[in-house]
Structure formats: structure tokens, C-alpha cells
Motif scaffolding. Structure first.
Motif, PDB file in Angstrom:
ATOM      1  N   GLY A 109       0.802  -1.208   0.000  1.00  0.00           N
ATOM      2  CA  GLY A 109       0.000   0.000   0.000  1.00  0.00           C
ATOM      3  C   GLY A 109       0.834   1.257   0.000  1.00  0.00           C
ATOM      4  N   ALA A 131      -3.601   3.124   2.997  1.00  0.00           N
ATOM      5  CA  ALA A 131      -2.816   1.914   3.247  1.00  0.00           C
ATOM      6  C   ALA A 131      -2.400   1.810   4.700  1.00  0.00           C
ATOM      7  N   GLY A 154      -4.705  -2.311   0.349  1.00  0.00           N
ATOM      8  CA  GLY A 154      -3.428  -2.474  -0.333  1.00  0.00           C
ATOM      9  C   GLY A 154      -2.557  -3.618   0.140  1.00  0.00           C
TER      10      GLY A 154
END
Length: 441
Positions: free
Chosen positions: A148, A288, A350
Motif C-alpha cells: 500500500g 494503506a 493495499g
């Protein structure tokens, strides 16, 4: 108290050095693959290719990436992440260097296929490295950093960096600088990266014990014999693949077409485009980080892998819904704002794809990650071509945003409704190997 602390075995931090190398790899990886989107105009003019052909060139990367992400999983599990990563980085650095002189549509297409092949092993190798170097309770945030923050962060800094390199060195010089970054990572990783803590001379007994007590038994081997049946019959792994394809269509669509969308739709200069593309990927970094923290907290509280699917499903559903204003009431402010919200929510997932893949087939994390990554790469084949076809045939991006939303709803529904209930993960109390020091905690 001080005497007790001084008697405690010192725990090294080599696992975080290893994670840092992987994060740096992914940053370079994504800047390399996305750089072509900032050189669309000079590149298409120099090579004499159309916008629809550029869509095919964008998809070409994902053809090589998809095939080798899938093939790299077994190679990583069999031969270890280090060897596969070094070979991949060497290949993609060479291809990045020759991209500016590939000369024609066919030459550029082939170069992008080979670039994808070189970068394909990245995430399967990263996932196996994390599963061998980190205990379960640290993986959510670690893989959020890899899958991410590193991805979104590379695109966050990539826009301004690449556009400034183009402005200062020309688009060809930009590619040569990026090739040099890959060569630099190769040299550092050759010296410092190892497959497992057992192979690294600087890992202390205390760190070794900390890592080992947070692993399942099947995660402790350095190399395994690949078995395809557990991978291909894992329902949860197939669900991960469906959801990852849906998120991937949105991700790849924006990665390859966002600069062109902002430039053509709102008549922005190349440097302005570089600045406006910062917002979505900055939102991705935040998403993320949030996803990694939520994942680790939910797992530590419940011990249930099912929580990963719930988090991914909700985030993907909200991500798709966030795009609706873009095709119903478009403007520069609306587009940048809601693309940023959609990308940020999407990046909540992510790193979770990789954690969920390890959960699904813990004995073969490289193969499981390669399977999931191949689905993500397939969306990278489909999305740029579909977006290119839509833009060429309609002169608008709106229908492409509609497709992104529909796929996000389908992927979210699969993640929320269909997963098979897995066994709860109980961490083993301690390692029994005689060569390990007792856990100091």
C-alpha cells in the motif's frame, strides 16, 4: 530494574532492515512501470503511435507481469526470494534503459512485456520474505507498507519526480536515471538481503525467537516443494483473486490514464498534471496505513482471518461508490477530490490482499501471492486497453469510471458474502529449537 533490563538479551532489528529493502524495491518498481504514462505525448510522437496503440503498450506490461507473477510464486518458494528478486531487478533495469531507443510500436510493446516479466516476481517474493521474516502480529502493517504505502508513495512522488526529470533531462534521460536506481538497489540488496533470519549473520537470538514464536509451523521452512492442489482448490484464494481484479481495474486505469485524463479533460500542462496527481496517491498512502493498523488490531482481537475479507469488502464498496460524482457532475475539483477519495479507500486493501493470501495457503506464500498477483496483473492487461478503447471511441472517460464502479461492487460482494470460514490462528507459545535463546518477554 536496570539490572533486569541489562540482563535481557538484546533484540536486533534486521527484520526491519529487510522490510526497508523490500519497500524500496516496490517504490522503484512502481516508478519504473508508471513513468511511461508521464511521457505519453513525446513518446507517441517520437515513435509515431496513436492513443489507442498507447493503450495496448500499457497493457503489454501487464501481459509479462501476469505470466511471471504467476510463475515466480513457485520459483520463489523453491529457490528463495533473494535469487529471484536479484534476477528480476537486473532484467527490468536493463529494459528500462533500452526503452527510449526501442524505436517503434512493436519495439516498445516488446520492451514493456519484458519489463513486466522482470517486475512480476516482486510481490510474490515480497510476500514470502514478510512471512519468513515477521511474526503474524506484525504482518498487517508490514504488508500495508509493501503493498500500500510503497505503491501509493511511489506514485505520489513519482509524478513530480518523473515530470521534473523529463523537464530537466528529456523523456529519454528520465528512463536512464530510473534504470540507474534499479542498479543501485541490486548492489545494496546483493550485500544485505537474505531469504530467512537463519541465513543472516546479524540476527540476534532474541530477534530470531521473536520471529519464530509468531509463525505457524508451515511458515518456518526456507524452501518447499510446490503443491498446486491446495492453491487451486482454495475457495478463499479465488475470492481474493476476484476482489483483487476489481480493485486492480481501478488502480491500473488511474495509474496509466489519470495524467492523460487531467491533461486532455482540463487542459493542464505536464508540470501541473504532476502536481494534481499527488492528491490521489497521497490519499492512497493514508488509506494503506489505516488498513494495516485496522487489520492487525482486528486480527489480534479476533484471531479470525475472516476479518481481512470484511475490511477489504467494505473498503472496496466505498471506493467504487466514491467515483459516482465523477461521471455525474464532473469538474476539475470534483474529479481530483473524488478520485482521491476512491483511491484512498481502495488502498485500505493495499496490503491485506497479501496477508489474506498467506492465510489461505500458509505453507506456500509465494505461490499464493503469485496467484493473487496474476489476477491483479490480468486487470492491468484489461483496464488500460478498455480505457483506451472507451476514450478513442467516445472521446470521454465517463464510461470507464462506470465500469470501475460496477466491478468494485461485484468484488466487494464476493469478499463480504462468499469466503469460507477458516480456522482461527493461534500463535505457538514458543519455539523449541535448542539453538534459540528463550523469549525475553
Amino acid at each position: 530494574m536496570s539490572s533486569v533490563r541489562s540482563a535481557r538479551p538484546e533484540r536486533s532489528r534486521v527484520r526491519w532492515l529487510t522490510l526497508g529493502l523490500i519497500v524500496a524495491l516496490i517504490v522503484i518498481n512502481y516508478i519504473d512501470r508508471s513513468a511511461v504514462s508521464y511521457a505519453v505525448d513525446p513518446l507517441t510522437k517520437a515513435f509515431g503511435i496513436s492513443k489507442s496503440q498507447y493503450g495496448y503498450v500499457s497493457s503489454a506490461f501487464s501481459i509479462g507481469y501476469m505470466v511471471f507473477a504467476f510463475l515466480a510464486g513457485p520459483l520463489v518458494d523453491r529457490y528463495g526470494a533473494r535469487r529471484v528478486l536479484l534476477l528480476g531487478v537486473a532484467l527490468w533495469s536493463v529494459v528500462t534503459a533500452v526503452t527510449p531507443v526501442s524505436g517503434t510500436f512493436i519495439g516498445l510493446f516488446v520492451a514493456r512485456v519484458v519489463l513486466g516479466a522482470g517486475e512480476g516476481p516482486g510481490f510474490p517474493a515480497a510476500t514470502r520474505t514478510v512471512s519468513r521474516w515477521l511474526p503474524q502480529k506484525e504482518r498487517g502493517r508490514a504488508l500495508a507498507m509493501v503493498g500500500g504505502v510503497a505503491v501509493a508513495g511511489s506514485l505520489l512522488i513519482g509524478g513530480p519526480v518523473v515530470t521534473q526529470l523529463i523537464a530537466g533531462l528529456g523523456w529519454r534521460g528520465m528512463f536512464w536515471v530510473l534504470a540507474g536506481l534499479g542498479a543501485l538497489w541490486f548492489a545494496v540488496a546483493y550485500a544485505l538481503l537474505r531469504n530467512t533470519p537463519d541465513e543472516h549473520p546479524r540476527v540476534s537470538a532474541a530477534e530470531h525467537a521473536h520471529i519464530a514464536e509468531g509463525q505457524l509451523e508451515e511458515e518456518r521452512s526456507a524452501r518447499v516443494h510446490v503443491q498446486w492442489r491446495p492453491v487451486l482448490t482454495s475457495r478463499n484464494l479465488w475470492i481474493i483473486a476476484v476482489g483483487y481484479f476489481a480493485w486492480g481495474f481501478m488502480f491500473w486505469g488511474f495509474m496509466y490514464w489519470l495524467p492523460e485524463y487531467l491533461s486532455s479533460q482540463y487542459d493542464l500542462s505536464i508540470t501541473a498534471v504532476g502536481l494534481f496527481t499527488v492528491a490521489p496517491w497521497a490519499a492512497g498512502v493514508i488509506g494503506a496505513l489505516v488498513g494495516g493498523v485496522i487489520t492487525d488490531k482486528a486480527f489480534s482481537r479476533t484471531g479470525s482471518p475472516r476479518t481481512r475479507f470484511t475490511i477489504m469488502g467494505v473498503a472496496l464498496l466505498l471506493s467504487g461508490a466514491a467515483l459516482i460524482p465523477i461521471f455525474t457532475a464532473p469538474s476539475l475539483t470534483v474529479s481530483v477530490t473524488f478520485i482521491s477519495i476512491g483511491v484512498g479507500l481502495g488502498f485500505v486493501t493495499g496490503g491485506i490482499w497479501w496477508v489474506a493470501a498467506i492465510d489461505a495457503v500458509p505453507a506456500q506464500p509465494g505461490v499464493a501471492a503469485g496467484f493473487a498477483d496474476a489476477s491483479f496483473a490480468l486487470s492491468g492487461v484489461v483496464a488500460p486497453s478498455v480505457m483506451g478503447f472507451i476514450v478513442s471511441s467516445t472521446g470521454s472517460f465517463s464510461s470507464g469510471f462506470v465500469v470501475m464502479t460496477v466491478l468494485a461492487v461485484i468484488g466487494a460482494g464476493s469478499l463480504l458474502i462468499l469466503p469460507k470460514r477458516e480456522r482461527r490462528h493461534e500463535l505457538p507459545p514458543t519455539r523449541r529449537e535448542p539453538d534459540l535463546a528463550p523469549n525475553p518477554h
